[in-house]
Design an enzyme around this catalytic site. Structure first.
Site, PDB file in Angstrom:
ATOM      1  CG  PHE A 197     -19.346  36.688  41.195  1.00  0.00           C
ATOM      2  CD1 PHE A 197     -20.437  37.034  41.978  1.00  0.00           C
ATOM      3  CD2 PHE A 197     -19.541  36.494  39.836  1.00  0.00           C
ATOM      4  CE1 PHE A 197     -21.700  37.174  41.427  1.00  0.00           C
ATOM      5  CE2 PHE A 197     -20.803  36.637  39.265  1.00  0.00           C
ATOM      6  CZ  PHE A 197     -21.884  36.981  40.074  1.00  0.00           C
ATOM      7  CG  HIS A 208     -29.103  44.318  46.017  1.00  0.00           C
ATOM      8  ND1 HIS A 208     -28.780  43.468  44.990  1.00  0.00           N
ATOM      9  CD2 HIS A 208     -30.401  44.063  46.334  1.00  0.00           C
ATOM     10  CE1 HIS A 208     -29.840  42.719  44.712  1.00  0.00           C
ATOM     11  NE2 HIS A 208     -30.829  43.056  45.508  1.00  0.00           N
ATOM     12  CE  LYS A 254     -24.278  45.474  46.317  1.00  0.00           C
ATOM     13  NZ  LYS A 254     -23.614  45.153  45.045  1.00  0.00           N
ATOM     14  CG  ASN A 294     -22.380  47.797  42.688  1.00  0.00           C
ATOM     15  OD1 ASN A 294     -22.659  47.408  43.821  1.00  0.00           O
ATOM     16  ND2 ASN A 294     -22.806  47.181  41.608  1.00  0.00           N
ATOM     17  CB  THR A 330     -24.761  46.167  37.614  1.00  0.00           C
ATOM     18  OG1 THR A 330     -26.138  45.801  37.757  1.00  0.00           O
ATOM     19  CG2 THR A 330     -23.912  45.294  38.517  1.00  0.00           C
ATOM     20  NE  ARG A 347     -25.158  49.927  41.748  1.00  0.00           N
ATOM     21  CZ  ARG A 347     -26.130  49.078  41.466  1.00  0.00           C
ATOM     22  NH1 ARG A 347     -26.741  49.120  40.296  1.00  0.00           N
ATOM     23  NH2 ARG A 347     -26.493  48.172  42.349  1.00  0.00           N
TER      24      ARG A 347
END
Length: 128
Positions: A39, A94, A9, A91, A70, A81
């Site tokens: 969101f 994906h 990300k 985080n 997640t 993560r």
């Protein structure tokens, strides 16, 4: 052998973590299944805020283990993560949650002719 779609990300790219993640060896369409979530607008804005490093990983049941949960707080050390994230909203990575979603997500980001057939000889020594 399973395949999954993986994207680092914008926060991961901006923090220069692409290389670190690699050691582990159309945002609106991608998250369309979340369009009714509160969101969603913020997620689309975030995913459009900078470059995304997209790839397809292949392995036997290892993708979730490598990515972590997640929520980074629930992720084990040694996962992407668990090692690099501190906030669920940022985080850094994906990963497809199912084989079916992986096929759909890979199709959104890549054309079949963009894949290269590569037969790694070591697989026969690692996987039964």
């Amino acid at each position: 052998m399973e395949q999954t779609f993986v994207a680092i990300k914008p926060d991961g790219v901006q923090r220069g973590l692409c290389g670190e993640v690699m050691k582990f060896i159309q945002p609106m369409k991608h998250y369309l299944d979340l369009k009714d979530m509160p969101f969603y607008a913020g997620l689309c804005k975030y995913m459009s805020s900078g470059p995304v490093f997209a790839m397809v990983w292949e392995g036997e049941g290892i993708v979730k283990m490598m990515l972590g949960e997640t929520n980074p707080a629930d992720s084990k050390p040694g996962s992407i993560r668990g090692d690099f994230c501190i906030n669920i909203g940022r985080n850094i990575i994906h990963g497809s949650d199912t084989v079916e979603n992986a096929k759909m997500e890979v199709g959104l980001w890549f054309k079949p002719e963009e894949f290269v057939a590569y037969a790694e000889k070591a697989k026969a020594w690692v996987y039964e």
